[in-house]
Design a protein around this motif. Structure first.
Motif, mmCIF file in Angstrom:
data_model
loop_
_atom_site.group_PDB
_atom_site.id
_atom_site.type_symbol
_atom_site.label_atom_id
_atom_site.label_comp_id
_atom_site.label_asym_id
_atom_site.label_seq_id
_atom_site.Cartn_x
_atom_site.Cartn_y
_atom_site.Cartn_z
ATOM 1 N N ILE A 248 0.835 -1.205 0.000
ATOM 2 C CA ILE A 248 0.000 0.000 0.000
ATOM 3 C C ILE A 248 0.870 1.255 0.000
ATOM 4 N N LEU A 251 2.110 2.276 -3.329
ATOM 5 C CA LEU A 251 1.069 2.569 -4.312
ATOM 6 C C LEU A 251 1.013 1.503 -5.411
ATOM 7 N N PRO A 345 -6.862 0.647 3.722
ATOM 8 C CA PRO A 345 -5.657 1.088 3.027
ATOM 9 C C PRO A 345 -5.271 2.528 3.350
ATOM 10 N N GLU A 346 -6.272 3.392 3.563
ATOM 11 C CA GLU A 346 -5.961 4.796 3.866
ATOM 12 C C GLU A 346 -5.233 4.930 5.204
ATOM 13 N N GLY A 349 -1.826 4.273 3.949
ATOM 14 C CA GLY A 349 -1.412 5.282 2.987
ATOM 15 C C GLY A 349 -1.209 6.662 3.582
ATOM 16 N N GLY A 553 -7.528 1.348 -3.767
ATOM 17 C CA GLY A 553 -6.222 1.964 -3.939
ATOM 18 C C GLY A 553 -5.944 2.114 -5.424
#
Length: 734
Positions: A248, A251, A345-346, A349, A553
């Protein structure tokens, strides 16, 4: 000497975001047809269609990735068997193994993953990471010769090495065996390694094609653990967690095996036994969320059994033992949470990943390696605190450099942007480790490719580049190669160096290249929007159904909705320049309000009272209360037709002439939305709902065909109808 005086930030003019909206064509009938297969709402099915998932079979594979038969990596990677033999031989003979990593999140998590695995398996292993500031990316001759002097017999590269022909040739000269694990593009000449593992060597259809460097390391480590009979020893969970972090943070596309394994890893991370992961989660304030796995009776979406991370026999990447979860159904419109907690995922991220990446940008990568490989909670907390402090410093540096860059652009370059179509911004005393972040922010702000650099000394400049969809960064650098020193990259981003005396020539050459490939309409940041939604559709049930798309993502983006002509009820600046607001929409004489946040939108305050908005949905947990809110990504002034739709009475009918033909038209209520209908002399009707770009054309709604009403032949007649209706509405008001 160069002028060392920093540029003071300036106040920029107030404006709306400079954006171009690209709204996916709406496939209403196809979305409705998928309802039976997925048991999801047509709105969510439209999101699947936008991602290329338009058949029941594709929906099954996407919504339940564990159902896909995953081929063995040994069948996919030609050199995997050789790599395992080399590693097993070194482990058995206690030969020293050395890992050469990279200083970004992918490279550091890859290094930590292989260190953990090899140490667990009894190997003698060490590592090296080149200096970002003094050596740059990838294995080099100094590292190779140092490995030789330390008695290393086998070298593993992670997240680098595919282009390192000379250093790896030197390693072979010195009698070292070399395994390259990398995921970057394949050069014309491959290095003379004993084995090369790179997903870019696989067919594009391979489910393994999109793995990052940490994905290749994970495949190698787990395959080695199985070969040595150690897959039931508790080693797999930690490796999966490190894979998830790195994938993650780098990216990597969340498709193929990445989607499958990241989905598992996000469930494991909140219960991680790795002290470093626990410390990172604690320092960053990330809170795990209740899972929303569910089974949808009559459709393909079902509860994916929560995996305990231990591998069984057969294809080790395809078979996980299961522990039960609470299964519920949504067929009765009830979607409830399971007992499993998960990260999103955030969280990685925006919370965990930046704390790791900051070290590689401006700190010592050894801090992260020690954080992710220690079993001592005290050491982990100390290293996590250092990550926190360095990340805070990185944020401050980014903010200062961004403000200085904006001031420079507004003063010297903004007036010529349409002419040059590219930004080249260079200043002394900017930290090379963070200017790439600033380049991305300038692209978001100005909508043009950005080449940003800083002086390494009086005579040399080093920089980073970020592009827009219609601009190929690496091709632009190749176009300027006679002016540059080193350069590299891909379509979206790159890095470069050049003699300072060539700066003016580079600016001119890049402008020439940009004018060859960019038109004026490209000079706005592109915002891709999935589907229109009304505010009365934004509720917990929709939010929970969106979990079917996770993890989101790269190549599977978060859903983006838009709502036309909302009223801005309240707005204020909060925190570090964020815009907090309340928006409202009136439907059937009822007003629906919802709160929203727009990050870093100080420059757009205050917004107009009426706007179209584009947004993602977010969950806000405050004082024990959970609400669904909007995260604004874009606003624009409502189109004239939208303002008319909102103000015209319904029903309203009239006739008009267009291209020497007579038509009748009217606005009618269709559910909660006004609908414009235009009838030609032959009885064929064109119908389009407010805010929609797809209309229906035919004599009966049941067999009408879907058309894109933005096409010129339809748009012109719609505008003529709206003008006629507008004249009638004026008369009625008088």
């Amino acid at each position: 000497m160069l002028d060392q005086t920093p540029i003071a930030p300036v106040k920029t003019r107030r404006r709306l975001p400079n954006q171009r909206w690209q709204i996916y064509p709406q496939k209403i009938e196809l979305a409705q047809n998928l309802v039976e297969a997925t048991n999801l709402s047509p709105l969510v099915n439209q999101l699947l269609i936008n991602r290329g998932i338009d058949t029941p079979l594709a929906a099954q594979a996407f919504l339940d990735p564990e159902s896909v038969n995953l081929p063995s990596p040994l069948e996919e990677f030609p050199d995997l068997a050789v790599s395992l033999e080399l590693l097993q031989d070194s482990v058995t003979r206690k030969e020293k193994i050395a890992i050469c990593g990279d200083y970004d999140a992918d490279g550091m998590t890859s290094t930590a993953l292989l260190l953990r695995c090899l140490r667990w398996l009894g190997a003698e292993v060490d590592y090296a990471i080149p200096s970002r500031m003094h050596e740059g990316y990838g294995i080099n001759k100094r590292i190779v010769e140092e490995f030789k002097s330390e008695g290393v017999g086998l070298v593993l590269t992670v997240d680098n090495g595919i282009s390192a022909v000379e250093p790896i040739a030197r390693a072979r000269e010195l009698g070292l065996r070399v395994i390259v694990t990398d995921h970057h593009d394949i050069p014309q000449n491959l290095p003379p390694a004993n084995a090369i593992l790179n997903p870019k060597l696989l067919p594009e259809s391979s489910l393994y094609r999109g793995v990052a460097g940490v994905g290749v390391a994970y495949i190698l480590a787990v395959s080695l653990a199985q070969q040595l009979g150690k897959t039931n020893s508790g080693i797999i969970k930690p490796l999966l967690e490190l894979f998830t972090l790195g994938t993650i943070a780098d990216l990597a596309p969340l498709t193929g095996v990445n989607r499958r394994w990241v989905k598992r890893g996000l469930q494991e991370l909140p219960q991680s036994k790795l002290p470093g992961v626990q410390a990172l989660i604690q320092m960053s304030g990330v809170q795990s969320r209740q899972g929303t796995e569910r089974t949808l009776s009559g459709g393909f979406l079902r509860t994916s059994d929560r995996r305990n991370g231990e591998l069984l026999t057969g294809n080790i990447f395809d078979n996980f033992s299961a522990s039960p979860t609470h299964r519920v159904t949504a067929s009765s419109n009830t979607v409830s949470a399971s007992s499993a907690k998960s990260l999103k995922p955030e969280d990685i991220g925006f919370r965990l990943g930046p704390r790791i990446n900051a070290i590689g940008r401006i700190g010592d990568p050894q801090i992260v390696i020690e954080l992710l490989t220690t079993d001592d909670m005290g050491i982990a907390l100390e290293r996590a605190m250092r990550c926190e402090a360095i990340n805070l410093h990185r944020q401050q540096m980014c903010e200062q450099i961004e403000q200085e860059a904006i001031a420079l652009v507004e003063t010297e370059y903004v007036a010529s942007l349409q002419q040059n179509r590219v930004l080249v911004v260079v200043q002394p005393n900017w930290h090379h480790g963070v200017i790439g972040i600033v380049a991305s922010r300038l692209v978001e702000r100005y909508g043009v490719p950005v080449f940003i650099g800083t002086y390494e000394d009086d005579n040399h400049i080093r920089g980073s580049a970020r592009g827009i969809p219609e601009f190929h960064v690496f091709a632009a650098l190749e176009y300027c190669q006679d002016l540059l020193g080193k350069f590299g990259g891909h379509k979206a981003a790159g890095g470069f160096s050049l003699p300072a005396e060539n700066l003016a020539a580079l600016r001119s050459r890049l402008g020439k290249f940009a004018n060859q490939c960019l038109e004026l309409q490209h000079l706005k940041p592109l915002l891709k929007i999935d589907v229109q939604a009304n505010l009365n559709q934004i509720d917990r049930q929709l939010y929970q159904q969106l979990h079917a798309l996770e993890p989101c993502g790269i190549d599977n983006p978060d859903p983006v909705f838009w709502t036309p002509n909302v009223q801005v009820i309240e707005q204020q600046i909060v925190g570090k320049g964020h815009l907090k607001l309340t928006v409202a929409q009136t439907i059937d004489d009822l007003q629906f309000q919802i709160k929203a946040i727009a990050w870093r939108w100080r420059d757009y305050f205050p917004l107009p009272k009426r706007v179209d908005i584009a947004y993602k949905l977010r969950e806000n947990n405050f004082n024990g209360n959970t609400t669904i809110e909007l995260e604004l990504l874009g606003v624009r002034l409502p189109e004239r037709s939208q303002l008319f739709f909102a103000s015209a009475p319904t029903p309203i009918k009239t006739s008009f002439e267009h291209n020497q033909r007579q038509y009748t038209c009217g606005i009618y209520q269709n559910g909660s939305l006004p609908e414009l209908r235009i009838k030609n002399p032959e009885g064929k009707v064109l119908a389009v709902l407010q805010g929609h770009h797809i209309g229906l054309l035919g004599t009966h709604r049941e067999n009408a065909q879907e058309i894109d009403v933005t096409q010129p032949q339809y748009d012109s007649i719609i505008q003529a109808a709206l003008e006629a209706l507008g004249r009638l509405a004026e008369k009625l008001r008088d």
